[in-house]
Design a protein around this motif. Structure first.
Motif, mmCIF file in Angstrom:
data_model
loop_
_atom_site.group_PDB
_atom_site.id
_atom_site.type_symbol
_atom_site.label_atom_id
_atom_site.label_comp_id
_atom_site.label_asym_id
_atom_site.label_seq_id
_atom_site.Cartn_x
_atom_site.Cartn_y
_atom_site.Cartn_z
ATOM 1 N N LYS A 157 0.752 -1.297 -0.096
ATOM 2 C CA LYS A 157 0.103 -0.125 0.087
ATOM 3 C C LYS A 157 0.874 1.173 -0.143
ATOM 4 N N LEU A 161 0.896 4.231 -3.010
ATOM 5 C CA LEU A 161 0.579 5.716 -2.324
ATOM 6 C C LEU A 161 1.790 6.675 -2.793
ATOM 7 N N ASN A 171 -5.574 7.272 -1.138
ATOM 8 C CA ASN A 171 -6.038 6.120 -0.309
ATOM 9 C C ASN A 171 -7.238 5.593 -0.896
ATOM 10 N N ASP A 175 -6.870 1.472 -1.697
ATOM 11 C CA ASP A 175 -7.912 0.389 -1.209
ATOM 12 C C ASP A 175 -8.848 -0.527 -1.971
ATOM 13 N N TYR A 240 -13.292 1.192 0.196
ATOM 14 C CA TYR A 240 -13.104 2.414 1.056
ATOM 15 C C TYR A 240 -14.397 2.587 1.754
ATOM 16 N N ARG A 262 -2.230 5.485 7.089
ATOM 17 C CA ARG A 262 -3.519 5.595 6.647
ATOM 18 C C ARG A 262 -4.388 4.509 6.851
ATOM 19 N N SER A 264 -6.775 1.630 6.080
ATOM 20 C CA SER A 264 -6.775 0.843 5.238
ATOM 21 C C SER A 264 -8.172 -0.127 5.405
#
Length: 287
Positions: A157, A161, A171, A175, A240, A262, A264
């Motif tokens: 992840k 990003l 974000n 996801d 998300y 962040r 997740s």
DNA sequence: CCCCTCTCCTGATCGC
DNA sequence: TGCGATCAGGAGAGGG
């Protein structure tokens, strides 16, 4: 939050109204919006917009030899001929009377006049030179991206990003892409197979394209088009914002974890953590 | 060079 | 009712 589909929607809206228009006046409110602009916006007064460019989440007004780079940050909006709004950070007037407001509640966004640097056949503003090509860029090569990712000794992840690896993903779409590919967000990039990474980036590209068709994701009203209208992709989000809700693929309860600081969201059944190379999540392959 | 953490900011929401 | 704490997150700066 504006990610690639939202920024591209904004870019198209700006291009529709501003190509060929000349800036006649600028006004800024507060220092933060021009924190990377040592002379404020004055250098772009008199410039004629010949194109609106974009790479990842960065966009820029092209004046030929000079550019005005814009980043929307968390909550930046461009609004054309709008009513009076709170959080206006800049006001730009064009020769035909068009008024463009840069509105930004959380002030992570900015505007900065910039010079160009050659990048192969293209020219890219200096501030954007370190940003990798995004998945909708025709010159973005998947095998190269997979190799670059495979070399990373960090969680997948984080890589998604990282705008210097591939740009445009934030974000929300990170996801969504991980869910679609059946990959746990905390899996280490180097532990994933080339096939898994290829599937991941194909899914990421697909979700970005679908979101763009829907006009972007207006999850929390911090993103709207240049005319103030919302995007509709929030209705199609599968990961998300779905913590505690059943997985739309297998029914397991979606969980939340923190990766790279962040939030997740992932399915504990479809997105299995990769201990080592070769373990697929149950959902992978179901596209 | 690589990777990680901290920082900027405002408004919504939550617990007391 | 009110108030403080917490959370959300893009990306640049700086540290190990």
């Amino acid at each position: 939050m504006p990610e690639l589909p939202e920024v591209e929607s904004v870019r198209r809206g700006l291009a529709t109204h501003l190509l060929g228009r000349r800036i006649t006046a600028v006004q800024t409110y507060g220092e933060r919006v021009i924190r990377y602009a040592p002379h404020g916006l004055e250098p772009v007064v008199g410039g004629t917009v010949t194109a609106i460019g974009r790479r990842g989440k960065f966009l820029w007004f092209d004046f030929g030899r000079q550019a005005l780079v814009a980043h929307l940050g968390m909550s930046g909006q461009f609004r054309l001929n709008c009513e009076e709004l709170p959080h206006v950070r800049a006001h730009i007037t064009f020769d035909d009377g068009t008024l463009l407001d840069f509105v930004d509640q959380r002030t992570f966004g900015y505007l900065a006049p910039d010079d160009y640097r050659a990048d192969g056949e293209e020219k890219v503003p200096c501030r954007v030179c370190h940003i990798a090509r995004d998945l909708l860029d025709p010159q973005c090569e998947l095998p190269f991206l997979v190799q670059k990712t495979k070399a990373k000794r960090t969680q997948i992840k984080r890589v998604l990003l990282d705008q210097t690896v591939v740009s445009g993903i934030g974000n929300i779409y990170a996801d969504e892409a991980l869910f679609a590919a059946g990959i746990h967000p905390a899996s280490f990039a180097c532990d994933l197979t080339e096939l898994q990474l290829t599937v991941l980036y194909c899914e990421a590209k697909a979700v970005l394209c679908r979101a763009l068709e829907a006009g972007g994701t207006s999850f929390d009203a911090l993103y709207v088009h240049v005319n103030g209208e919302s995007g509709y992709f929030d209705r199609e989000l599968r990961a998300y914002g779905r913590t505690g809700l059943p997985c739309l693929r297998c029914g397991a309860i979606m969980q939340r974890t923190v990766v790279a600081g962040r939030s997740s969201v992932f399915c504990p059944q479809c997105q299995v953590f990769n201990e080592s190379e070769g373990t697929f999540g149950a959902g992978c392959g179901k596209i």
